[in-house]
Scaffold this motif. Structure first.
Motif, PDB file in Angstrom:
ATOM      1  N   ASP A  22       0.882  -0.808   0.002  1.00  0.00           N
ATOM      2  CA  ASP A  22       0.002   0.002   0.068  1.00  0.00           C
ATOM      3  C   ASP A  22       0.997   1.440   0.032  1.00  0.00           C
ATOM      4  O   ASP A  22       1.454   1.679   1.026  1.00  0.00           O
ATOM      5  CB  ASP A  22      -0.888   0.072   1.196  1.00  0.00           C
ATOM      6  CG  ASP A  22      -1.726   0.984   1.348  1.00  0.00           C
ATOM      7  OD1 ASP A  22      -1.579   2.198   0.729  1.00  0.00           O
ATOM      8  OD2 ASP A  22      -2.786   1.029   2.107  1.00  0.00           O
ATOM      9  N   SER A  39       0.382   4.433  -0.411  1.00  0.00           N
ATOM     10  CA  SER A  39      -0.060   5.358   0.161  1.00  0.00           C
ATOM     11  C   SER A  39       0.367   5.289   1.682  1.00  0.00           C
ATOM     12  O   SER A  39       0.910   6.292   2.344  1.00  0.00           O
ATOM     13  CB  SER A  39      -1.675   5.558   0.005  1.00  0.00           C
ATOM     14  OG  SER A  39      -2.015   6.657   0.949  1.00  0.00           O
ATOM     15  N   GLU A  40       0.415   4.131   2.187  1.00  0.00           N
ATOM     16  CA  GLU A  40       0.606   4.102   3.798  1.00  0.00           C
ATOM     17  C   GLU A  40       2.101   4.163   3.691  1.00  0.00           C
ATOM     18  O   GLU A  40       2.613   4.467   4.611  1.00  0.00           O
ATOM     19  CB  GLU A  40       0.362   2.542   4.084  1.00  0.00           C
ATOM     20  CG  GLU A  40       0.628   2.177   5.347  1.00  0.00           C
ATOM     21  CD  GLU A  40      -0.094   3.042   6.581  1.00  0.00           C
ATOM     22  OE1 GLU A  40       0.681   2.944   7.631  1.00  0.00           O
ATOM     23  OE2 GLU A  40      -0.853   3.824   6.505  1.00  0.00           O
ATOM     24  N   VAL A  41       2.912   3.309   2.705  1.00  0.00           N
ATOM     25  CA  VAL A  41       4.239   3.537   2.710  1.00  0.00           C
ATOM     26  C   VAL A  41       4.802   5.049   2.595  1.00  0.00           C
ATOM     27  O   VAL A  41       5.657   5.216   3.715  1.00  0.00           O
ATOM     28  CB  VAL A  41       4.908   2.867   1.726  1.00  0.00           C
ATOM     29  CG1 VAL A  41       6.352   3.049   1.379  1.00  0.00           C
ATOM     30  CG2 VAL A  41       4.792   1.160   1.703  1.00  0.00           C
ATOM     31  N   LYS A  42       4.261   5.743   1.873  1.00  0.00           N
ATOM     32  CA  LYS A  42       4.569   7.330   1.897  1.00  0.00           C
ATOM     33  C   LYS A  42       4.450   7.889   3.174  1.00  0.00           C
ATOM     34  O   LYS A  42       5.185   8.740   3.913  1.00  0.00           O
ATOM     35  CB  LYS A  42       3.831   8.029   0.997  1.00  0.00           C
ATOM     36  CG  LYS A  42       4.282   9.467   0.689  1.00  0.00           C
ATOM     37  CD  LYS A  42       3.034  10.040  -0.017  1.00  0.00           C
ATOM     38  CE  LYS A  42       2.208  10.398   0.735  1.00  0.00           C
ATOM     39  NZ  LYS A  42       0.954  11.404   0.079  1.00  0.00           N
ATOM     40  N   THR A  43       3.268   7.651   3.711  1.00  0.00           N
ATOM     41  CA  THR A  43       2.741   8.295   5.096  1.00  0.00           C
ATOM     42  C   THR A  43       3.691   7.846   6.391  1.00  0.00           C
ATOM     43  O   THR A  43       4.318   8.771   7.049  1.00  0.00           O
ATOM     44  CB  THR A  43       1.279   7.591   5.515  1.00  0.00           C
ATOM     45  OG1 THR A  43       0.404   8.381   4.575  1.00  0.00           O
ATOM     46  CG2 THR A  43       1.122   8.361   6.834  1.00  0.00           C
ATOM     47  N   ARG A  44       4.124   6.653   6.308  1.00  0.00           N
ATOM     48  CA  ARG A  44       5.218   5.970   7.279  1.00  0.00           C
ATOM     49  C   ARG A  44       6.519   6.601   7.101  1.00  0.00           C
ATOM     50  O   ARG A  44       7.236   7.144   8.126  1.00  0.00           O
ATOM     51  CB  ARG A  44       5.038   4.602   7.450  1.00  0.00           C
ATOM     52  CG  ARG A  44       3.859   4.047   7.858  1.00  0.00           C
ATOM     53  CD  ARG A  44       3.953   2.335   7.723  1.00  0.00           C
ATOM     54  NE  ARG A  44       4.879   1.990   8.658  1.00  0.00           N
ATOM     55  CZ  ARG A  44       5.255   0.576   8.564  1.00  0.00           C
ATOM     56  NH1 ARG A  44       4.205  -0.201   7.823  1.00  0.00           N
ATOM     57  NH2 ARG A  44       6.263   0.012   9.458  1.00  0.00           N
ATOM     58  N   ARG A 103       6.505  10.469   8.099  1.00  0.00           N
ATOM     59  CA  ARG A 103       6.601  10.737   9.400  1.00  0.00           C
ATOM     60  C   ARG A 103       7.935  10.370  10.058  1.00  0.00           C
ATOM     61  O   ARG A 103       8.387  11.181  10.920  1.00  0.00           O
ATOM     62  CB  ARG A 103       5.564   9.796  10.167  1.00  0.00           C
ATOM     63  CG  ARG A 103       5.356   9.863  11.542  1.00  0.00           C
ATOM     64  CD  ARG A 103       4.397   8.904  12.086  1.00  0.00           C
ATOM     65  NE  ARG A 103       3.277   8.857  11.601  1.00  0.00           N
ATOM     66  CZ  ARG A 103       2.667   7.514  11.222  1.00  0.00           C
ATOM     67  NH1 ARG A 103       3.460   6.447  11.169  1.00  0.00           N
ATOM     68  NH2 ARG A 103       1.492   7.598  10.470  1.00  0.00           N
TER      69      ARG A 103
END
Length: 280
Positions: free
Chosen positions: A11, A13-18, A21
């Motif tokens: 995912d 999108s989740e990879v980018k978010t993590r 952060r």
């Protein structure tokens, strides 16, 4: 477990978010004024630069363009500038030619025909430039290494691997390319053939003697404790190819670690003496 391209799907999108952060937290905890990284125009540095921009703002990210006469390509400079403009990065062009010539002349036994040793000098000189700007401007150095090349030891010890953080080091090359596309990096840059650019016409896949699509699945299988035989059977390739990848992966472990100390004290730096996250 089936070794297909689907096994490497994430995912993004989740990879980018993590990752975003992670970068922001590190910079904040370090009390740094920003980030400095090398921007070559390749997919790894482009993806890392984009993530840094989204984490702390492009105005706080300094991208160094580090050409030198032997491997200079205007297209690489243009590609780097495309990324810098897209993600609103600060840039500084540093021609390393004069610095490199001085180092070559200063080594009594320097042999220009030894391209590996000469190439490693280039990688380590890039590191010197990056850390100079980091020291001068209170920035942290952001590495751009990916998991495929790190596992294979396809990097220069204390050169391109030298950094304070490595945001994409847990992503295989094919995953980095997909993340790059997710971030909006132009397709021609996301899929651009990778090169360390240490000597003319150098290409990563040619030197590794394997396509990243195959290499990443082999490494993925080894990471999950599959045997070379199991991996070879699933990928329908010669087991010798898998054995070669495994041998290189294990042989280069020394490049992925801090200098090995003997165990003498109660707690040993780099071994069992590690500080908690909040004390960065």
């Amino acid at each position: 477990m089936k070794l297909t391209s689907a096994a490497l799907e994430m995912d993004f999108s989740e990879v980018k978010t993590r990752i975003v952060r992670f970068i922001k937290e590190y910079v904040d905890n370090a009390g740094a004024k920003g980030i400095v990284l090398g921007l070559s125009g390749g997919v790894d540095s482009a993806t890392t630069a984009a993530l840094c921009s989204q984490a702390i703002g492009g105005q706080n990210v300094l991208a160094l363009l580090l050409p030198e006469k032997e491997t200079f390509k205007q297209q690489d400079i243009d590609d780097a500038n495309t990324i810098a403009e897209q993600f609103q990065l600060q840039t500084q062009l540093c021609d390393m030619t004069q610095a490199l010539d001085g180092i070559y002349k200063g080594i009594p036994t320097f042999n220009p025909a030894d391209r590996l040793c000469k190439g490693n000098i280039k990688a380590r000189t890039r590191m010197i430039f990056l850390y100079y700007y980091a020291n001068q401007q209170t920035r942290i150095v952001c590495g751009t290494s990916d998991k495929s090349e790190t596992m294979m030891g396809y990097f220069t010890k204390w050169g391109d691997a030298a950094a304070d953080i490595a945001p994409i080091i847990d992503l295989y090359k094919t995953q980095v390319r997909k993340l790059a596309l997710h971030l909006g990096i132009p397709k021609e840059l996301a899929l651009k053939p990778s090169t360390p650019a240490l000597w003319p016409n150098q290409l990563a896949e040619s030197e590794l003697e394997i396509k990243y699509e195959t290499l990443d699945l082999i490494l993925f299988g080894l990471e999950r404790f599959m045997t070379p035989q199991e991996i070879a059977e699933q990928l329908a390739i010669d087991q010798a190819i898998v054995e070669r990848v495994k041998t290189r992966w294990l042989a280069n472990e020394h490049k992925r670690r801090l200098p090995l100390p003997p165990k003498l004290g109660f707690r040993t730096v780099g071994n069992d003496f590690r500080l908690p996250k909040h004390t960065y």
